[in-house]
Write an enzyme that holds these catalytic residues in place. Structure first.
Site: not given
Length: 577
Positions: A203-205, A262, A267, A273, A362
């Site tokens: 979700c972040n990369r 992160s 985390e 992942q 959100g």
């Protein structure tokens, strides 16, 4: 001498005894006659400064034109000094008569032009055009060989939360089940300059780790592929992309696996992942059958798979040897930690025993779900203005049982829960003292509000209501600041460990550069061994098949033992460059 022999042959023929003349024309006499007939050509060649006659290396190969003429050994040794390049253009040359090669013909000098000689000597380029063509083909073969033995370097092309917005990341996001499809497409895309590939999409990369001999070609292919896949022009996409090669690419992945890159430093989800990326990248293809689904094979070869494996090991080491994963460093993680520390005092139960509710769906709510899941929470109620967004968020956390409600049910759900986290984009507070009193919230059933929104969703005067405990981001900053300072010290310790892991990987990678040299050394030694055995092949014919095999094994064993020391030195990570 030649004239004398001719006269003797003539007299012998007139006297009726030609056999005597033939008997006297022995090999030495023929050599003398041939040398006399060739001395003029040699002198002319010297005067024309054919320096290749002396300076060129010996022409002894199978394609040598002098060998094709089958000269007697003494002449082969002498005339082997004449290179192929000595016969050019239309220059006149003199060669031995055909009788010397065992062919029929007059025993007289044979004068030919070089272009005519080429018809009988197909291995020799007759003019500059053919010579250039042959030279060009040899050069291309050399280039192909150099390219095949060139070491692969690691590169990474991607984007992350640091520089790319979610609107860009979501266009490139790839479900984990399709990571191998994407990596195969990248290897087959464009100029096919990428030899190995592995995709990491969260979700972040979104990052693509590749191995290729040329960084520019590989990065161009990957960038072009991402542009076509996302329908974003390359110029626009590159504003969000980062591109790293070699040591920088290795260092980046180690920091990612260690949690140092992160959004929430330390985390643990990113390590899982990266491990999934390694497992997907090294997976073997499996064809679909009645009892199993098709498995697409990974495209991570020796270089990329070793990199991912090193990253997983480094991430585990960082978390086991440092406290990088302890202590909250974001508002969401701080909210989970803060509520865990205050829940028993305020609502009379631990965080795991309490009923939890999240208002909003959100980014902050997503992070909060991540930390609550890490804390062992299994069930959460969620309230939002629209249902689709909650459903999409719930799909990202299949491990959690998420009950979804609309804002119309806000106070009903709040009264059923012990801890309420608010994280919406509302500019006005909707949890007020009046609203709490009107809906009979608090009293005998205490409720704790943890507001992580800016602007605030919960008014401060809500603490004036009996049984209501309200906290906002200012109350959480102390937790974040304390843990951030602690985490900075752990980050420095973690980077020291990561540097050690990177040195190990780079040493292993540098040893791959010795493979072409080792192969060449083995090929050369094998050629020497075969050549020496060929010299004594006649003596080995008397041996039996088993005895010849024993000699073969013996020679190979001697060669391998002699090569063991040099090859070990070349393979050594700390060996000479």
């Amino acid at each position: 001498i030649a004239t004398s022999w001719r006269r003797r042959c003539s007299r012998s023929a007139r006297s009726g005894s030609p056999s005597t003349c033939t008997a006297r024309l022995t090999l030495p006499k023929m050599v003398s006659m041939a040398v006399l007939r060739l001395h003029v050509a040699i002198l002319v060649a010297l005067l024309l400064n054919v320096h290749g006659l002396i300076s060129a290396p010996a022409c002894t190969g199978a394609g040598c034109p002098l060998r094709r003429l089958a000269f007697p050994r003494p002449l082969v040794a002498s005339f082997a000094l004449a290179p192929q390049s000595g016969l050019r253009g239309s220059r006149m040359v003199t060669v031995l008569p055909a009788a010397w090669s065992g062919r029929s013909g007059r025993a007289s000098p044979l004068t030919l032009r070089a272009t005519q000689l080429d018809a009988g000597l197909s291995d020799m380029p007759a003019d500059g055009k053919n010579a250039k063509k042959d030279k060009k083909s040899k050069k291309s073969r050399a280039e192909r060989k150099a390219a095949s033995t060139k070491a692969l370097e690691v590169h990474v092309v991607g984007l992350s939360h640091h520089h790319a917005g979610v609107e860009v990341r979501e266009k490139l996001a790839v479900p984990e089940a399709n990571w191998n499809h994407a990596s195969q497409d990248i290897c087959a895309f464009g100029t096919q300059g990428v030899h190995e590939a592995a995709v990491l999409s969260t979700c972040n990369r979104f990052e693509v780790y590749v191995a290729a001999p040329d960084a520019r070609t590989a990065m161009y292919d990957v960038s072009k592929y991402l542009s076509e896949r996302s329908s974003i022009p390359v110029a626009e996409l590159r504003e969000s992309l980062f591109m790293l090669s070699g040591e920088e690419a290795v260092w980046h992945l180690l920091r990612v696996s260690g949690g140092l890159d992160s959004l929430v430093v330390g985390e643990g989800q990113i390590l899982a992942q990266v491990k999934a990326c390694y497992e997907r990248g090294t997976a073997l293809p499996v064809e679909a059958a009645e009892d199993r689904e098709e498995v697409v094979g990974g495209s991570a070869g020796k270089v990329v798979s070793k990199l991912l494996n090193t990253a997983v090991a480094a991430g585990k080491r960082v978390r086991s040897e440092t406290n990088i994963s302890k202590g909250a460093v974001s508002i969401s993680s701080a909210a989970a930690e803060f509520s865990a520390s205050r829940s028993v005092q305020d609502v009379g139960s631990t965080l795991a025993e309490s009923n939890l509710c999240i208002v909003g769906a959100g980014k902050m709510s997503r992070l909060l779900l991540t930390h609550l899941k890490s804390a062992g929470i299994k069930k959460v109620a969620m309230i939002n203005r629209s249902m689709p967004r909650m459903e999409a968020l719930a799909a990202e956390y299949p491990e959690l049982e998420i009950s979804k409600f609309l804002m119309e049910d806000l106070w009903k759900v709040v009264k059923e829960n012990d801890i309420v986290f608010t994280s919406t984009a509302s500019e006005d507070a909707f949890v007020t003292k009046e609203a709490l009193l009107d809906n009979a919230v608090g009293g005998d059933k205490p409720v704790m509000f943890v507001d992580i929104s800016v602007p605030r969703n919960v008014e401060m005067n809500c603490n004036e209501v009996d049984g209501v405990f309200a906290y906002n981001v200012d109350d959480l900053k102390a937790v974040v600041a304390r843990n951030t300072a602690l985490r900075q010290r752990e980050v420095q310790e973690a980077e020291i460990l990561l540097q050690e892991e990177m040195a190990k990987y780079r040493s292993w990678q540098s040893s791959l550069g010795a493979i072409p040299a080792i192969n060449a050394l083995q090929d050369k030694a094998e050629a020497f061994r075969a050549e020496e055995l060929k010299k004594v092949a006649g003596k080995l014919d008397k041996l039996s098949t088993k005895e010849r095999e024993a000699v073969e094994r013996l020679s190979r064993g001697i060669v391998n033992k002699l090569l063991h020391g040099p090859m070990s030195t070349v393979r050594a990570a700390e060996g000479p460059e």
